[in-house]
Design an enzyme around this catalytic site. Sequence first.
Site, PDB file in Angstrom:
ATOM      1  N   HIS A  53     106.331  37.819  67.120  1.00  0.00           N
ATOM      2  CA  HIS A  53     107.784  37.755  67.247  1.00  0.00           C
ATOM      3  C   HIS A  53     108.072  38.238  65.764  1.00  0.00           C
ATOM      4  CE1 HIS A  53     106.881  34.583  70.117  1.00  0.00           C
ATOM      5  NE2 HIS A  53     107.889  34.884  70.783  1.00  0.00           N
ATOM      6  N   ASP A  56     107.968  35.445  63.396  1.00  0.00           N
ATOM      7  CA  ASP A  56     106.470  34.927  63.238  1.00  0.00           C
ATOM      8  C   ASP A  56     105.935  35.312  61.969  1.00  0.00           C
ATOM      9  OD1 ASP A  56     106.687  33.744  65.922  1.00  0.00           O
ATOM     10  OD2 ASP A  56     105.121  35.129  66.644  1.00  0.00           O
ATOM     11  N   MET A  87     100.672  44.097  70.842  1.00  0.00           N
ATOM     12  CA  MET A  87     102.203  43.758  71.355  1.00  0.00           C
ATOM     13  C   MET A  87     103.039  43.204  70.257  1.00  0.00           C
ATOM     14  SD  MET A  87     103.755  40.909  72.738  1.00  0.00           S
ATOM     15  CE  MET A  87     103.438  39.731  73.980  1.00  0.00           C
ATOM     16  N   GLU A 180     108.881  39.397  81.197  1.00  0.00           N
ATOM     17  CA  GLU A 180     108.142  38.098  81.329  1.00  0.00           C
ATOM     18  C   GLU A 180     108.757  37.073  81.998  1.00  0.00           C
ATOM     19  OE1 GLU A 180     106.281  36.616  77.737  1.00  0.00           O
ATOM     20  OE2 GLU A 180     105.357  34.844  78.658  1.00  0.00           O
ATOM     21  N   LYS A 182     109.868  33.610  83.698  1.00  0.00           N
ATOM     22  CA  LYS A 182     109.664  31.861  83.625  1.00  0.00           C
ATOM     23  C   LYS A 182     110.611  31.289  84.507  1.00  0.00           C
ATOM     24  CE  LYS A 182     108.428  28.240  80.366  1.00  0.00           C
ATOM     25  NZ  LYS A 182     108.368  27.720  79.125  1.00  0.00           N
ATOM     26  N   GLU A 216     102.739  35.264  83.370  1.00  0.00           N
ATOM     27  CA  GLU A 216     101.799  34.299  82.522  1.00  0.00           C
ATOM     28  C   GLU A 216     101.374  33.072  83.646  1.00  0.00           C
ATOM     29  OE1 GLU A 216     103.413  32.939  79.146  1.00  0.00           O
ATOM     30  OE2 GLU A 216     102.906  30.642  79.473  1.00  0.00           O
ATOM     31  N   HIS A 219     103.421  29.823  83.776  1.00  0.00           N
ATOM     32  CA  HIS A 219     105.004  29.973  84.395  1.00  0.00           C
ATOM     33  C   HIS A 219     105.071  29.925  85.577  1.00  0.00           C
ATOM     34  CE1 HIS A 219     106.260  31.976  80.373  1.00  0.00           C
ATOM     35  NE2 HIS A 219     105.753  30.830  80.230  1.00  0.00           N
ATOM     36  N   ASP A 244      99.629  37.316  80.246  1.00  0.00           N
ATOM     37  CA  ASP A 244      99.442  35.929  79.430  1.00  0.00           C
ATOM     38  C   ASP A 244      98.851  34.928  80.122  1.00  0.00           C
ATOM     39  OD1 ASP A 244     101.187  37.200  77.528  1.00  0.00           O
ATOM     40  OD2 ASP A 244     102.721  35.824  77.544  1.00  0.00           O
ATOM     41  N   ASP A 254     106.226  22.617  80.363  1.00  0.00           N
ATOM     42  CA  ASP A 254     105.495  23.867  79.849  1.00  0.00           C
ATOM     43  C   ASP A 254     104.228  23.080  78.883  1.00  0.00           C
ATOM     44  OD1 ASP A 254     104.510  26.181  78.788  1.00  0.00           O
ATOM     45  OD2 ASP A 254     106.482  26.699  78.126  1.00  0.00           O
ATOM     46  N   ASP A 256     100.877  24.924  78.049  1.00  0.00           N
ATOM     47  CA  ASP A 256     100.290  26.060  77.345  1.00  0.00           C
ATOM     48  C   ASP A 256      98.826  25.559  77.023  1.00  0.00           C
ATOM     49  OD1 ASP A 256     102.491  27.939  77.136  1.00  0.00           O
ATOM     50  OD2 ASP A 256     103.286  27.368  75.541  1.00  0.00           O
ATOM     51  N   ASP A 286      98.194  33.014  75.633  1.00  0.00           N
ATOM     52  CA  ASP A 286      99.655  32.611  75.123  1.00  0.00           C
ATOM     53  C   ASP A 286      99.662  30.922  75.461  1.00  0.00           C
ATOM     54  OD1 ASP A 286     102.045  32.484  74.306  1.00  0.00           O
ATOM     55  OD2 ASP A 286     103.073  33.351  76.032  1.00  0.00           O
TER      56      ASP A 286
HETATM   57  C1  GLT Z   1     106.980  31.494  74.065  1.00  0.00           C
HETATM   58  C2  GLT Z   1     106.729  31.600  75.546  1.00  0.00           C
HETATM   59  C3  GLT Z   1     105.967  32.645  75.954  1.00  0.00           C
HETATM   60  C4  GLT Z   1     106.477  33.986  75.671  1.00  0.00           C
HETATM   61  C5  GLT Z   1     106.351  34.193  74.085  1.00  0.00           C
HETATM   62  C6  GLT Z   1     107.055  35.470  73.755  1.00  0.00           C
HETATM   63  S1  GLT Z   1     107.314  32.964  73.263  1.00  0.00           S
HETATM   64  O1  GLT Z   1     105.911  30.848  73.418  1.00  0.00           O
HETATM   65  O2  GLT Z   1     106.196  30.169  75.993  1.00  0.00           O
HETATM   66  O3  GLT Z   1     105.602  32.339  77.280  1.00  0.00           O
HETATM   67  O4  GLT Z   1     105.322  34.769  76.221  1.00  0.00           O
HETATM   68  O5  GLT Z   1     108.357  35.584  73.467  1.00  0.00           O
HETATM   69 MN    MN Z   2     104.120  34.056  77.475  1.00  0.00          MN
HETATM   70 MN    MN Z   3     104.937  30.567  78.331  1.00  0.00          MN
HETATM   71 MN    MN Z   4     105.165  27.960  76.250  1.00  0.00          MN
END
Ligand code: GLT
Ligand code: MN
Ligand code: MN
Ligand code: MN
Length: 386
Positions: A53, A56, A87, A180, A182, A216, A219, A244, A254, A256, A286
Amino acid sequence: EFTPTPADQFTFGLWTVGSIGRDPFGEPTRKPLSAPYIVQRLAELGAYGVNLHDNDLVPIDASAAERDRLVSDFKAALNDHGLKVPMATTNLFTDPAFKDGAFTSADARVRAYALQKTMLSMDLGHELGADVYDFWGGREGTEVDAGGKLLDSLAWFRDSLNFLADYSESQGYNYKFVLEPKPNEPRGDIFFPTAGSMLGFIATLDKPDRFGVNPEFAHDTMAGLNFAHAVAQVIDAGKLFHIDLNDQKMGRFDQDLRFGAENIKTAFFLVKLLEDTHYSGMKHFDAHALRTEDEAGVWAFAKGCMRTYLMLKEKARQFNDDSEIQAALSAYRVEDSELEALSKKFSPENAQALKSRTFDRSALGTRGPGLEHLDQLTIDLILGMR
Ligand code: GLT
Ligand code: MN
Ligand code: MN
Ligand code: MN
């Protein structure tokens, strides 16, 4: 074995391995890592690239001189270690200005600021060599629908993406944009919750060919959906420009998690799908190390994501080469060339032939397809018993 090289096209984000282990209930547990240091470590581990980003790398309130210094130090590290930036994306979620949305804010000033911030971030991404630009609309949603902006939000988001695609073209950038989805978090409900909703929306844009989906794993899993199914639909639409990868327990916040940490079977079928279809885009992890971990845990996390992908890729190859599995598969898929020819495409003759055909319904309903056997063979394979 299972040691990645850049040819595997694995990427991480500055924000993923750079995560300092903050959560809504607790302070950071790790010190920030500098961008050049992250570049060095990822290159040593065999990654292809690092994504970012705008903020970042460059703090939102950085002076021009500070920006230039940070960008040039980062570029020098990329150059020294041979890492790419495939990206780039915009942080349109951290700053309080975006608390009620960016491109879908009810405040026209916020929407305009989001466009400005994104154009500047696209300039930065281009300078770093990125050719994919991601839109994750973390704040594009609502808790309160009394504001009456459900249809407006779709129109505002569409206008913004059309504006930015034209900006990209006017600058001579060659970006492919990825949207993307979510379902929720950080908003109560996020607009465009699924890959399918993004696919439907892309068709309404001025330049749909420039847009794809960035699905992702976590998500879809949060929403109780099957990620491999979602990705198959994106592939079928020709829209898988980026992916992702991470993991997640269903129905939780969430998380991750490290790729493959939780839903190993879905991860297997996902990897098999990507490999069988020769997906050629970036595989971006991600996710981030658990909040419990120190810096060593961060690199163990990063290595683990790539190692698990490569092990599942090897399992997918074994699946395709395993004669017992292939026999079970051919037993499952019944072929009938005559009926397939009649069913493939409508003609009055084919319709008539099908209408007058007699089907043995009872035999169709009685046949056992052998899926228990096939699934157990798959489990044996994944567990290393074949
Ligand atoms: C954030 C989110 C991700 C996105 C990123 C891109 S930032 O961490 O959880 O899924 O891909 O903005
Ligand atoms: Mn993501
Ligand atoms: Mn995410
Ligand atoms: Mn996340």
